[in-house]
Design a protein around this motif. Structure first.
Motif, mmCIF file in Angstrom:
data_model
loop_
_atom_site.group_PDB
_atom_site.id
_atom_site.type_symbol
_atom_site.label_atom_id
_atom_site.label_comp_id
_atom_site.label_asym_id
_atom_site.label_seq_id
_atom_site.Cartn_x
_atom_site.Cartn_y
_atom_site.Cartn_z
ATOM 1 N N LEU A 12 -0.649 7.984 -9.774
ATOM 2 C CA LEU A 12 -1.313 7.537 -8.600
ATOM 3 C C LEU A 12 -2.837 7.314 -8.855
ATOM 4 N N VAL A 13 -3.412 8.142 -9.280
ATOM 5 C CA VAL A 13 -5.011 7.948 -9.923
ATOM 6 C C VAL A 13 -5.309 6.673 -10.699
ATOM 7 N N SER A 14 -4.128 6.739 -11.776
ATOM 8 C CA SER A 14 -4.210 5.732 -12.780
ATOM 9 C C SER A 14 -3.943 4.360 -12.105
ATOM 10 N N GLN A 15 -2.927 4.345 -11.168
ATOM 11 C CA GLN A 15 -2.570 3.162 -10.599
ATOM 12 C C GLN A 15 -3.741 2.591 -9.814
ATOM 13 N N ILE A 16 -4.514 3.415 -9.203
ATOM 14 C CA ILE A 16 -5.458 2.895 -8.469
ATOM 15 C C ILE A 16 -6.620 2.227 -9.355
ATOM 16 N N LEU A 136 7.121 7.956 -5.282
ATOM 17 C CA LEU A 136 6.557 6.766 -6.239
ATOM 18 C C LEU A 136 6.124 5.596 -5.645
ATOM 19 N N GLN A 137 7.001 5.354 -4.320
ATOM 20 C CA GLN A 137 6.555 3.962 -3.665
ATOM 21 C C GLN A 137 5.293 4.250 -2.787
ATOM 22 N N ALA A 142 -0.092 2.823 -1.890
ATOM 23 C CA ALA A 142 -1.664 3.399 -1.815
ATOM 24 C C ALA A 142 -2.631 2.626 -2.693
ATOM 25 N N ALA A 143 -2.042 2.076 -3.711
ATOM 26 C CA ALA A 143 -2.819 1.834 -4.851
ATOM 27 C C ALA A 143 -3.100 0.022 -4.286
ATOM 28 N N SER A 255 -3.224 -6.239 5.848
ATOM 29 C CA SER A 255 -3.474 -4.796 6.260
ATOM 30 C C SER A 255 -2.367 -4.134 7.059
ATOM 31 N N ILE A 256 -1.963 -4.733 8.159
ATOM 32 C CA ILE A 256 -0.834 -4.385 8.800
ATOM 33 C C ILE A 256 0.534 -4.271 7.942
ATOM 34 N N GLY A 257 0.721 -5.178 7.125
ATOM 35 C CA GLY A 257 1.620 -4.980 6.079
ATOM 36 C C GLY A 257 1.678 -3.931 5.354
ATOM 37 N N GLY A 258 0.363 -3.726 4.679
ATOM 38 C CA GLY A 258 0.196 -2.597 3.680
ATOM 39 C C GLY A 258 0.546 -1.460 4.367
#
Length: 427
Positions: A12-16, A136-137, A142-143, A255-258
């Motif tokens: 997760l940190v790496s994806q961000i 995972l999703q 989040a990223a 943003s709403i979609g995210g």
């Protein structure tokens, strides 16, 4: 799930971090060239090596330690980040350097996703696979939400060089978690070092394994519709929104979609999906079809926002339930190459959507719903409206109808509907 959660957090940190550097490099390329073509070539360098290499990479992963494959991918990405930083620091960075670095990173990422998916099956109890895939999703969502917002701020405050340093630190975090944990080792039937011909045979065997099981094969094709729709949305959604709203409204809707994607992922990670996971695919895809209809039928910001939220809320639920079925039914020694084939299909269908959706809208759909166009004076024009962006609306409505029909036929086909009952569990 302790080991899985440690690995998940590192990734997760790496994806961000990867999202931060991707945003920063994209901005740098566009500011340097002012060329949309040069900017678009970055996407080509991201996808093309993945599509070409992934099937063979999956076969390698099945013959190798999945943890080592993930370590290799993260290490290569970290080295590429350092190389870009050094070129920036010494003011030597050119456009082609970025293309090469992104392509090499894409090559090594071809090993990452099959290894990660197959490792999840080994690290998580069968009953918790739905929750794990939801996590995972949620990491992907989040990223996608956090990285652009942070990158826009960081590029101004610490420049692109600072963003690249942060990205490198996130790779170290991912590597650290992988070095800290241990994965169970699946049985490998053939331990001889493979040549290219053997790897190709392994890949073809995985494809044959799927095709002789109609339930899995048609489930794969059915999910291809979802991948294609999302690819089309990524190309034409912005132009459609900007045809009747301003950039502020576009940002709000995105943003709403995210938030919808993140909420669906978090719900899936807590819930785990229905007992019959295939229904966790049917119902969200039906929801996506309805949302496409809502988004295309009227030029309304609130209606479009509802459609985007619902579409992206349903997406991680369908994908997570689908992946849990495959993780349960595919033998561990085949999962690397099978997930690589699924990943290849996802990217290939997305690229196809990128290629055809723009010309389809510009050359056919927009002209027939322009004032005086072929459908302007028909009931289609009366329902959808006439003018700029209405061709994209027609495309959304057509996709929605096609999605609902596809779901109906997938439900009526007993091999797909009963895939969980007819195929024995492999884990």
């Amino acid at each position: 799930m302790r080991t899985f959660l440690i690995v998940w957090f590192g990734q997760l940190v790496s994806q961000i971090g990867s999202g931060l550097s991707s945003f920063a490099l994209g901005v740098w390329v566009y500011e340097e060239t002012q060329s949309v073509t040069d900017f678009a070539l970055i996407s080509l360098c991201i996808y093309l090596p993945n599509i070409i290499i992934s099937p063979v990479a999956g076969a390698i992963v099945d013959r190798w330690n999945r943890r080592y494959a993930m370590i290799l991918s993260d290490a290569a990405s970290g080295i590429g980040t350092v190389a870009i930083w050094l070129l920036l620091y010494f003011d030597k960075l050119e456009i082609w350097h970025i293309y090469v670095a992104v392509a090499i990173n894409s090559f090594f990422n071809s090993f990452q996703w099959p290894a990660y998916s197959a490792a999840t099956t080994m690290l998580v109890e069968k009953r918790d696979l739905g929750k794990a895939n939801g996590l995972l999703q949620s990491a992907r969502a989040a990223a996608k939400i956090i990285a652009p917002t942070m990158a826009g701020f960081l590029v101004k405050e610490i420049q692109i060089e600072g963003v690249m340093i942060i990205d490198f630190i996130t790779f170290l975090c991912a590597l650290g978690t992988l070095l800290f944990v241990r994965f169970p080792k699946p049985e490998i039937s053939d331990k001889t070092p493979p040549n290219f011909e053997q790897l190709l045979q392994d890949t073809l065997y995985a494809w044959k394994y799927i095709t002789i099981r109609p339930g899995l094969f048609w489930l794969l094709i059915f999910l291809g519709v979802t991948y294609f729709n999302l690819g089309v949305l990524q190309v034409v959604f912005w132009p459609m929104m900007l045809s009747f709203a301003d950039s502020k409204a576009l940002g709000m809707v995105l943003s709403i979609g995210g938030c919808g994607w993140l909420l669906g992922s978090v719900m899936m990670s807590a819930w785990g999906g229905p007992k019959r996971r295939v229904y966790g695919i049917y119902l969200p895809v039906i929801m996506q079809g309805i949302c496409l209809l809502l988004g295309g039928v009227r030029t309304s910001v609130p209606l479009t926002a509802i459609g985007v939220f619902g579409y992206l809320f349903a997406y991680p639920i369908a994908i997570s339930c689908n992946r849990a079925i495959w993780q349960t039914k595919i033998p561990l020694e085949l999962q690397g190459r099978v997930f690589a084939l699924d990943f290849t299909l996802e990217k290939a269908v997305s690229v196809l959507a990128y290629i055809i959706s723009g010309p389809l809208v510009d050359s056919i759909l927009d002209p027939i719903l322009a004032p005086g166009g072929l459908l302007a004076a028909t009931f289609v024009g009366d329902i959808l409206g006439v003018g700029k962006g209405r061709g994209i609306g027609l495309l959304f409505v057509s996709m929605g109808i096609f999605t609902l029909l596809g779901t109906f036929f997938a439900y009526r086909y007993p091999r797909v509907r009963r895939v969980e009952q007819e195929l024995p569990d492999a884990i």
